[in-house]
Design a protein around this motif. Structure first.
Motif, PDB file in Angstrom:
ATOM      1  N   ARG A   1       2.537   1.874  -3.478  1.00  0.00           N
ATOM      2  CA  ARG A   1       1.615   2.179  -4.575  1.00  0.00           C
ATOM      3  C   ARG A   1       1.527   3.718  -4.329  1.00  0.00           C
ATOM      4  NH1 ARG A   1      -3.825   3.212  -4.335  1.00  0.00           N
ATOM      5  NH2 ARG A   1      -3.904   2.115  -2.490  1.00  0.00           N
ATOM      6  N   ARG A   2       1.181   4.150  -3.182  1.00  0.00           N
ATOM      7  CA  ARG A   2       0.950   5.521  -2.774  1.00  0.00           C
ATOM      8  C   ARG A   2       2.281   6.353  -2.998  1.00  0.00           C
ATOM      9  NH1 ARG A   2      -2.578   5.003   3.009  1.00  0.00           N
ATOM     10  NH2 ARG A   2      -4.564   4.179   1.848  1.00  0.00           N
TER      11      ARG A   2
ATOM     12  N   ALA B   1       2.492   7.069  -6.796  1.00  0.00           N
ATOM     13  CA  ALA B   1       1.855   8.191  -6.920  1.00  0.00           C
ATOM     14  C   ALA B   1       2.360   9.600  -6.487  1.00  0.00           C
ATOM     15  CB  ALA B   1       0.483   7.945  -6.417  1.00  0.00           C
ATOM     16  N   ALA B   2       3.015   9.437  -5.398  1.00  0.00           N
ATOM     17  CA  ALA B   2       3.393  10.861  -4.644  1.00  0.00           C
ATOM     18  C   ALA B   2       4.682  11.431  -5.511  1.00  0.00           C
ATOM     19  CB  ALA B   2       3.784  10.551  -3.054  1.00  0.00           C
TER      20      ALA B   2
ATOM     21  N   VAL C   1       0.994  -1.024   0.120  1.00  0.00           N
ATOM     22  CA  VAL C   1      -0.162  -0.001  -0.181  1.00  0.00           C
ATOM     23  C   VAL C   1       0.895   1.115   0.185  1.00  0.00           C
ATOM     24  CG1 VAL C   1      -1.461   1.410   1.455  1.00  0.00           C
ATOM     25  CG2 VAL C   1      -2.053  -1.020   1.078  1.00  0.00           C
ATOM     26  N   TRP C   2       1.869   1.319   0.806  1.00  0.00           N
ATOM     27  CA  TRP C   2       2.949   2.435   0.884  1.00  0.00           C
ATOM     28  C   TRP C   2       3.564   2.631  -0.664  1.00  0.00           C
ATOM     29  CZ3 TRP C   2       8.091   2.372  -0.356  1.00  0.00           C
ATOM     30  CH2 TRP C   2       8.837   3.338  -0.015  1.00  0.00           C
TER      31      TRP C   2
ATOM     32  N   LEU D   1       6.697  10.229   0.402  1.00  0.00           N
ATOM     33  CA  LEU D   1       5.851   9.729   1.326  1.00  0.00           C
ATOM     34  C   LEU D   1       6.527   8.848   2.333  1.00  0.00           C
ATOM     35  CD1 LEU D   1       2.743   9.389   1.531  1.00  0.00           C
ATOM     36  CD2 LEU D   1       2.886   6.956   0.450  1.00  0.00           C
TER      37      LEU D   1
END
Length: 450
Positions: free
Chosen positions: A185-186, A189-190, A182-183, A197
């Protein structure tokens, strides 16, 4: 006199943000990271101050290298020129600190940071997957047994400990992997927006898992009634400690002697394998010898509550009666076989039964269902036939002096297999002959007082 201290926090492999925040808090308390070891992080005392920390990973490095690689030296010099000083390094991990109030970060490209952590993940994820698969099967089977066969499970302290261990590791592995992906993927994106992130690991969950495992180990030692088994279990744990210390000691000695990483790794692995084989062999020898000497058995200290001779009137010496006992805070289980002795030419009517004292009311019904299923399996499995009319029928409990009594029925024909129920006691009894009312009364009286 220089003061030092150690701590050990099971940070997730990707949680560099959590590590950096922890080190900053330690510096504020007056402790500077000095060394990264297998026994935790070592600190030296300093004046409390505000410092910034940065954790970097280099997957090309190895914990077996006698000193930093040329690439690591180059990277450390680059960081030094930027105001970042090396605090400690071990294997792939390097920790830097900066005394400036608002320093320029070491990593200025968020996509590169994600790739750096991703390279580390590719080495760590396979180990997580192994734990996940083993934890799923072992922990899952433990949960299944807890529901369907609580008698067999809860009367074995070692099974309870192992089940808690693997179930805890499964939960941690799943949670940590999900958190990482999850980290990632985010973070990707960041990174497209040029932003970093922060990571967020699962070390608090690991603390919970370790506490559960520790409590399971305490429970094992506290409830294990066989002195020899306690000694054997302690020996196994000591063997793990010896192997861990020997392997780490060998690795450190080879590093001090400036041995190449390949040689260090080879010798360390050889020491690990040879020591493991020697210690496991020694433990197995002790175990086999203990079984032969009866050191792992308490059955010889316990008499059968009732034997076939009590009901048939035949001389007790003509029967061979054996008792198997397991006792825990949840329930006690005694299994008794009373059959014709080996020295007897004539076959005598025998019986066997399982007596369960239930100490925890909420597992009573599950224990009853397990005894019922055992009868079906015992009848159907030997002849590979699936019966459609197999059940227990309620009969009059008065002759037995029990609260409830159930008799096994096979294809509408009653068998000499019974389940006797009292408030906190269950007995499954199988006889080779048709019991009379008087024999039922004798058996019930002896079993209810067992």
């Amino acid at each position: 006199m220089k003061r030092t201290r150690r701590d050990w926090i099971p940070f997730s492999f990707y949680d560099h943000t959590g590590m950096e925040k922890h080190l900053e808090k330690m510096a504020q308390k007056g402790w500077m990271l000095e060394e990264l070891t297998s026994f935790g992080w070592k600190y030296r005392e300093i004046q409390p101050q505000e410092l910034h920390f940065s954790v970097s990973f280099d997957t090309r490095a190895s914990e077996f290298e006698p000193e930093p690689t040329e690439e690591q030296y180059t990277f450390q010099e680059f960081c030094q020129r930027s105001g970042w000083k090396l605090a400690a390094a071990s294997g792939q991990m390097q920790v830097f600190y900066n005394e400036e109030e608002d320093p320029l970060p070491i990593q200025t490209d968020p996509e590169m940071e994600v790739r750096m952590v991703g390279k580390l993940a590719r080495r760590m994820v396979p180990a997580y997957l192994i734990l996940l698969v083993l934890g799923f099967f072992v922990g899952g089977s433990w949960c299944y047994s807890l529901i369907h066969t609580p008698i067999k499970l809860l009367t074995t302290p070692g099974s309870t400990f192992m089940g808690l261990c693997w179930l805890g590791l499964f939960v941690y592995s799943v949670t940590d992997l999900i958190t990482y992906f999850v980290w990632r993927r985010r973070a990707l994106a960041a990174a497209q927006r040029g932003e970093f992130l922060p990571t967020r690991g699962c070390h608090k969950l690991m603390y919970v898992v370790l506490v559960v495992i520790a409590l399971g180990l305490v429970y094992w030692f506290a409830t294990e009634r066989r002195p020899g088994m306690r000694f054997l279990t302690g020996g196994m744990l000591l063997a793990y400690v010896v192997i861990f210390l020997a392997v780490n000691g060998t690795k450190q000695v080879m590093k001090r002697k400036k041995a190449p990483a390949t040689l260090n790794r080879t010798i360390t692995i050889c020491v690990d394998i040879l020591l493991a084989v020697a210690l496991v062999g020694m433990i197995n020898k002790i175990f086999i010898q203990g079984i032969y000497n009866g050191d792992f058995s308490i059955e010889k200290q316990i008499e059968a509550p009732s034997a076939a001779s009590d009901l048939t009137g035949v001389d007790e010496e003509k029967y061979l009666t054996t008792v198997s006992v397991e006792m825990t805070p949840f329930l006690d289980r005694r299994e008794v076989w009373s059959r014709t002795g080996f020295d007897q030419a004539e076959e005598l009517p025998g019986m066997e039964y399982v007596l369960v004292n239930v100490h925890v009311p909420w597992i009573y019904d599950a224990c009853f269902r397990e005894l019922c299923r055992d009868s079906v399996v015992d009848v159907a499995f030997p002849i590979q036939k699936e019966y459609t009319c197999v059940q227990y029928e309620t009969i009059d409990p008065t002759p037995w002096g029990a609260d409830e009594v159930y008799q096994f029925s096979l294809e509408g024909e009653l068998q000499q297999t019974y389940i006797l129920c009292w408030q906190d006691k269950l007995v499954q009894l199988k006889a080779d002959w048709d019991l009379t009312t008087e024999q039922m009364a004798v058996a019930g009286e002896k079993l209810v007082n067992a």
